[in-house]
Enzyme design. Structure first.
Site, PDB file in Angstrom:
ATOM      1  N   HIS A   1      10.469  -9.125   2.969  1.00 58.41           N
ATOM      2  CA  HIS A   1      10.649  -8.605   2.040  1.00 58.41           C
ATOM      3  C   HIS A   1      11.940  -7.206   2.384  1.00 58.41           C
ATOM      4  CE1 HIS A   1      10.781  -5.613  -1.102  1.00 58.41           C
ATOM      5  NE2 HIS A   1       9.172  -4.770  -0.749  1.00 58.41           N
TER       6      HIS A   1
ATOM      7  N   HIS B   1      14.155  -2.611  -7.184  1.00 62.43           N
ATOM      8  CA  HIS B   1      13.151  -2.759  -5.464  1.00 62.43           C
ATOM      9  C   HIS B   1      13.327  -3.501  -4.490  1.00 62.43           C
ATOM     10  CE1 HIS B   1       9.160  -2.593  -3.807  1.00 62.43           C
ATOM     11  NE2 HIS B   1      10.193  -2.505  -3.171  1.00 62.43           N
TER      12      HIS B   1
HETATM   13  P1  13P Z   1       5.277  -1.535   3.793  1.00 61.41           P
HETATM   14  O1  13P Z   1       4.994  -0.184   4.128  1.00 61.41           O
HETATM   15  O2  13P Z   1       3.433  -1.009   2.746  1.00 61.41           O
HETATM   16  O3  13P Z   1       4.996  -3.246   4.351  1.00 61.41           O
HETATM   17  O4  13P Z   1       5.356  -1.075   2.480  1.00 61.41           O
HETATM   18  C1  13P Z   1       6.986  -0.896   2.260  1.00 61.41           C
HETATM   19  C2  13P Z   1       7.492  -1.449   1.605  1.00 61.41           C
HETATM   20  O5  13P Z   1       8.617  -1.928   1.046  1.00 61.41           O
HETATM   21  C3  13P Z   1       6.926  -2.015   0.263  1.00 61.41           C
HETATM   22  O6  13P Z   1       7.223  -2.866  -1.124  1.00 61.41           O
HETATM   23 ZN    ZN Z   2       9.631  -2.524  -0.705  1.00 61.25          ZN
END
Ligand code: 13P
Ligand code: ZN
Length: 298
Positions: A163, A234
């Site tokens: 991600h 996002h």
């Molecule tokens: P975390 O720090 O919990 O991995 O979250 C970061 C993030 O990008 C959530 O979408």
């Molecule tokens: Zn994120």
């Protein structure tokens, strides 16, 4: 011959270092180095402000067998938001929640960890790393749901799930219609070799609450057909068979979005890539291009 030189021996410190050097460290294993290489390279690209983004890797059975002796199995089990029976018994290397990609290399045991999923897929426990009360990334529900889906299709593929918060793709979600076919068509046209990298196209998820079950479900639906999903306003979820495969896909997507944004800033397209051009590429490269995107207007 057992030599016990004792603490007063002048070479005591050196001997200790030599002994420690022979110990095995998870952070020196190839899979961990690839994991931290991606974290470092992606951070340098500007995709990970603060703690933005996260990364998981499903260990192979060979890796588990080789390094299991270094796992501690004393931490309590924690319930998962949603059980994922299909990945019961698997081990994942994960980034920690609130941890920065930039720090994975220098603080591996604090910023990352290995979790074991219970055999019924309902809980996890930390078996290495995530020191100082660390917890796995808040996006774990989406990582595990996508991992289970991809594992069902092929046990060995798509072990890496990633991600990121890439700026041009995020910017594009403010202007390009949030439609899989239209978005794909825009990105395909940005560089004519793109359809070779993602012939199946990409999925778009409209605004969704980060870390939620809804986010996991919406992503899962799209991942049935794609390897890349953009969350509007996002970031992205991508997966790949290894770290290079995953990073390469992200690079291609983000560079394409950068070209789209640059073209828009230059006053918009005056010419583009036609459907005939794309059909010719499809034929020449033996691809099966996404029909919706072929028929969409970029
Ligand atoms: P975390 O720090 O919990 O991995 O979250 C970061 C993030 O990008 C959530 O979408
Ligand atoms: Zn994120």
């Amino acid at each position: 011959v057992k030599r016990d030189y004792g603490r007063n021996f002048p070479g005591y410190g050196i001997l200790r270092i030599e002994q420690e050097d022979r110990r095995m460290y998870i952070e020196e294993m190839p899979f961990f180095r690839d994991f931290s290489d991606l974290a470092e390279a992606a951070d340098r690209r500007g995709w990970h402000e603060r703690n933005g983004g996260n990364l998981t890797y499903r260990l192979t059975s060979g890796e588990v067998k080789a390094w299991e002796a270094l796992f501690h199995k004393t931490e309590p089990w924690q319930a998962l938001v949603k059980a994922e029976p299909h990945v019961g018994g698997e081990y994942y290397l994960v980034t920690g929640s609130g941890k920065w990609m930039r720090h994975v290399v220098k603080e591996p045991r604090r910023c990352a960890g290995i979790i074991e999923i219970s055999t019924d897929g309902a809980a996890y426990r930390i078996v290495w790393g995530l020191e100082d009360q660390g917890r796995p990334t808040s996006e774990l529900p989406t990582h595990l749901a996508v991992s289970a889906l991809k594992k069902r299709a092929d046990e060995e593929k798509n072990r890496v799930i990633y991600h990121a918060h890439p700026p041009y793709l995020i910017a594009s979600t403010f202007t390009i219609p949030l439609d899989d076919a239209v978005f794909t068509r825009h990105l395909w046209e940005a560089d004519i070799e793109n359809p070779i990298v993602f012939p199946e196209g990409i999925g778009i998820v409209p605004w969704v609450l980060p870390g939620s079950r809804e986010a996991a479900e919406a992503t899962l639906e799209k991942m049935k057909n794609y390897r890349a999903v953009v969350w509007a306003q996002h970031g992205t979820f991508t997966c790949g068979d290894d770290f290079d495969d995953t990073f390469g896909l992200m690079e291609v997507l983000e560079k394409s979005a950068q070209i789209c944004c640059t073209v828009a800033a230059m006053g918009g397209k005056r010419q583009g890539v036609s459907t005939d051009n794309l059909r010719a590429l499809e034929k020449a490269c033996g691809l099966k291009l996404n029909e919706g995107a072929l028929n969409a207007k970029g």
